[in-house]
Enzyme design. Structure first.
Site, mmCIF file in Angstrom:
data_model
loop_
_atom_site.group_PDB
_atom_site.id
_atom_site.type_symbol
_atom_site.label_atom_id
_atom_site.label_comp_id
_atom_site.label_asym_id
_atom_site.label_seq_id
_atom_site.Cartn_x
_atom_site.Cartn_y
_atom_site.Cartn_z
ATOM 1 N N ASP A 1 0.822 -1.222 0.000
ATOM 2 C CA ASP A 1 0.000 0.000 0.000
ATOM 3 C C ASP A 1 0.856 1.273 0.000
ATOM 4 O O ASP A 1 1.622 1.509 0.930
ATOM 5 C CB ASP A 1 -0.878 -0.063 1.259
ATOM 6 C CG ASP A 1 -1.743 1.168 1.492
ATOM 7 O OD1 ASP A 1 -1.861 2.006 0.585
ATOM 8 O OD2 ASP A 1 -2.319 1.254 2.606
ATOM 9 N N HIS B 1 -3.651 4.630 6.759
ATOM 10 C CA HIS B 1 -2.591 4.061 5.922
ATOM 11 C C HIS B 1 -1.208 4.287 6.538
ATOM 12 O O HIS B 1 -0.956 5.313 7.147
ATOM 13 C CB HIS B 1 -2.626 4.690 4.530
ATOM 14 C CG HIS B 1 -3.896 4.431 3.786
ATOM 15 N ND1 HIS B 1 -4.090 3.306 3.017
ATOM 16 C CD2 HIS B 1 -5.046 5.140 3.730
ATOM 17 C CE1 HIS B 1 -5.306 3.344 2.490
ATOM 18 N NE2 HIS B 1 -5.906 4.444 2.910
#
Lengths: 558, 558
Positions: free
Chosen positions: A197, A370
């Site tokens: 990611d 994130h």
């Protein structure tokens, strides 16, 4: 199929590269194929009138007989939103694998699309399944929705670790850690390719723990003397939990408003992911009787969406919630790029209505879901993959992530900044770039899916900036004579000097002149008249107003 | 005029409140009036097709005989851009006052608009002028363009200090400090009303000095092995100076590209605000001969503007500058709200072309030109005004600034969060809110100024999201019979099932049915036919495609 292609693992990114959204990755080995995630993307101003953007998944449809399953890493729309469309187009009962909450959310979506009896197969973090040639482990990760997982896939020629969306939260709200042990175990087995990611790859340091938001909320709630309104993402169950806890702690009831907030809190409570007593949760219509210092309104609209609960509240047209001077509004989210102005507009309206608006710029009321630079490096160091491909991000984010990988010692030739449709081929000899396959976007526009071409979008852009002029002329099919006055209709177009009507008169005069000339030259053909009308009116409008509207000449032969 | 209104100072904000841009403030006392700034605003997506937004300055035009002068605080478009329009509408030789660079920039703009012989009056920071009843001092301030000033205005009933745009830079590039002495002197005389820049009121701490950008640029330039490209605002002469200095220090020539960058550097060099030797400055066409490690390209496009030099470079269609792998691109600016996606798009393209893109998120290549919270508090404490009105900002920024004022001890009743058009009346008794006067926006759209109504904008929004359908029918004026097949033209509209053509056939069938019904009921009137066509086609498209395009029925009687 040759033995060469049989003994290689093909990794096909169909979405999520050079964009935030519509994540989708295909793994293919021999006669077997699996898909990781099937997400959508929300359109921006370059896509006027488009409702949703899906990945072009023709590659999957063309190989549907190989498809052993679709794995969903977590319940966000950019990982689940294309699933209903994909399942309809597959028209076969393909298993969909995910954790409990993920499947709960997916099921709701599939029901909305009237997809009956999908084959949903619940998996547990730490669990294992086999799909054809693929041995698959599910690894718990922290994210801004509960129950997220990373995917570890073993094949005869190598392994792939797909991170899903993740952060490394050392004090997660639900006590469920990113499973460092499981990641270490995968690393020990050897990871041929890490796909990780990149959303926050440009953010230095660590992403703060979700827990700090709870502390901020408790402080704000303790100070507030009147009504409190909190806007957040409906799917952010941990955030919702923290709002509920802070509300109950200061003896306030929680009122939920906004369709997706109501739906998601219901599902999350039913499945055991959100904990609040029935008596602490109120319907918006039951709120009227409570003093304003006994209520926390939890609503959608943190992105400034014009039809959301918060936008309605800000505009003074919400059915049950009106702002009073002294109310506190907490925007517990960050604007997704492109939404900054919409969010600002809602905030300005709330301030004007007398509310004190607390947002990310002035208090720690939001943290990201994130991983930031140091977490990404930690993941790379923990896994020590042979090859690395950054995923989930625009090109700038993928490159930032690639430079982090270089910094921790991954050789440049083992780092692959891929594009959607660009395959990576893994064999016992190693990884190398493969061919480009069909990929791209599919637009959803009202009930139409995929038929929306770039021409239509370009038309809409011209219409929106310069408007349209329609010229209608009726001519005698025999003689070519004009049988009636010309009709000129404009929309979204301002002709300079409009106030006096000069410009429209001028345009009519120009049209009449063109028609006279053409008639005097003999019986004109329809195409010729159209072309002459378009050219002359276009030139006239450019000269008088410096605009280039779309011009549609209609010639009726009667 | 009554003696009561004669003895009061009226402060009329016509722009710059609840918005970033189109700054304009009127001060009026007895028979005299002055205007501070005449700025424009750039439109966002809510204003499709609009080129510029001006403040509605009818208030000034209606009182033009009182106008003694227009003062421009600095040369940015949001303070100067409406000036050509205002001067044209005034149609009288009103003096325009500003410092040397400001007037240099203004003169260029007025020439573009073919305004001949404007009465430009140069003032110096520290200087003083009298305009009617107003005694006016000019106070040097730091900002992201040189030669900015604050304005201190004395009247018989009180004084106003207007900050312009400012920051407190302790190490400004040109050594020209915000003139603390002059501010202290004004404070000593007593400031009845402080109007102060709120742009960065939500930013905690101090805005860093422009000097730190120079240090970062020198580091980046020293590391670069190939071509360096720097994008910045053309008007940011200090930034341009630092780019030039860093380039010369590492033995590179500076190549300037982009129209506004070329113009502004020329003016700034002529007026002595930018210092670089002729031999260090190259024309873009002369660059070809130089090795790539001997060049710094300085260009426009830091906001991702599609036609700018940087966007052309990113797209590979710039005439003289092509990206090669290993080039360094520095985005020395921050995206203005609303431009984030456009900037990201350009960055992604540059990365794809092989460039290393250095931006604000990863290095100190930009600092703001506006004061942050602690500087704003310092200004409030230095001035100790009786009354305070935050200016230059959206409502959220004005409220943040108001709360800083409360924090340093300004009483709540002396803080005025104004709106455009809401007057403040100052008399010997004190300050109080006055009436609302005509204010608002004037759109510039091609050559049309001001005639663009909200209806046109709404039309453009409908056109852009849902497209248009034009239905043309010719009927016999005598019998009411339809004399020819109906024409149906659509643009920007996708009908579900378009591929097979079913939908268009369906629409035609629906139209034919409506016409048959109407004819059978007798000779229909044109308005009735139009209404029936609009309703039936609208319903048909909604049912088949869930879209509501603009529908224009045209009925020709022949």
């Amino acid at each position: 199929m040759t033995s060469k292609t049989k003994n290689r693992l093909r990794v096909v990114p169909l979405g999520g590269l050079d964009e935030i959204g519509k994540n989708m990755t295909v793994l293919e080995y021999g006669d077997d194929m699996i898909v990781i995630d099937a997400g959508l993307m929300f359109p921006d101003d370059d896509h006027p009138g488009i409702d949703l953007i899906l990945p072009d998944y023709s590659y999957i449809i063309q190989r549907r007989e190989k498809l052993r399953g679709i794995i969903i890493t977590h319940g966000h729309e950019d990982h689940t939103g294309a699933l209903p469309y994909l399942l309809k187009d597959l028209d076969a009962p393909v298993p969909v694998l995910g954790t409990r909450l993920t499947l709960g959310i997916v099921q709701g979506k599939l029901e909305e699309h009237r997809i009956k009896k999908p084959r949903l197969k619940e998996v547990k973090p730490g669990g294992h399944v086999t799909l054809g040639a693929f041995g698959i482990d599910f690894l718990a990760v922290n994210h801004s929705i509960p129950d997220g997982v990373a995917i570890f896939v073993r094949t005869p020629v190598g392994t792939v670790l797909h991170s899903g969306d993740f952060k490394l939260d050392q004090t997660p709200i639900d006590g469920r850690m990113t499973d460092y042990g499981a990641f270490a175990k995968a690393a020990k087995q050897g990871v041929t390719l890490l796909m990780s990611d990149s959303t926050n790859a440009e953010t230095p340091g660590h992403t703060p723990s979700e827990a700090i938001v709870g502390a901020t909320l408790r402080e704000i709630f303790a100070r507030a003397r009147q009504r409190i309104i909190v806007a957040s993402f409906a799917s952010h169950i941990h955030r919702v939990q923290q709002v509920c806890d802070a509300a109950v702690a200061c003896d306030r009831k929680v009122v939920v408003t906004g369709r997706s907030m109501i739906n998601t809190t219901r599902i999350a409570r039913e499945l055991g992911y959100l904990h609040i007593a029935d008596e602490d949760l109120l319907d918006a219509y039951a709120m009227g009787d409570l003093p304003s210092d006994k209520v926390v309104v939890l609503c959608t609209g943190s992105q400034g969406e014009p039809l959301s609960a918060l936008a309605r509240i800000a505009n003074g047209d919400h059915k049950t919630v009106q702002i009073e001077a002294g109310d506190t509004v907490v925007i517990s989210a960050t604007p997704v790029p492109g939404n900054e102005k919409a969010v600002s507009r809602v905030m300005n309206r709330l301030f004007k209505a007398g509310a004190d608006v607390v947002h990310r710029g002035v208090a720690r009321v939001h943290v990201s879901g994130h991983a930031a630079e140091e977490e990404l490096k930690l993941m790379l160091n923990l896994i020590q993959p042979v090859n690395f491909a950054p995923i989930h991000g625009e090109t700038r984010h993928l490159h930032a992530h690639a430079s982090h990988a270089r910094a921790v010692g991954i050789p440049d030739e083992n780092i692959f900044v891929l594009e959607n449709g660009r395959c990576l081929e893994i064999s016992e000899e190693g990884a190398r770039l493969g061919e480009r396959v069909e990929s791209g976007v599919v637009y959803v526009d009202g009930l139409a899916v995929g038929d929306i071409g770039h021409l239509v979008l370009r038309d809409r852009q011209v219409l929106s900036s310069d408007g349209i002029a329609v010229i209608v002329v009726a001519i005698d099919g025999q003689t070519g004579a004009v049988v009636r006055d010309v009709e000129l209709v404009t929309r979204g177009l301002v002709l300079a000097g409009d106030a006096s009507g000069d410009s429209m008169d001028g345009a009519h005069a120009r049209i009449a002149k063109v028609l006279r000339r053409m008639c005097s030259e003999g019986v004109p053909d329809t195409a010729g008249i159209k072309r002459a009308l378009r050219d002359s009116v276009s030139q006239y409008i450019w000269d008088s107003s410096r605009r280039r509207p779309m011009i549609i000449p209609v010639v009726l032969e009667v």
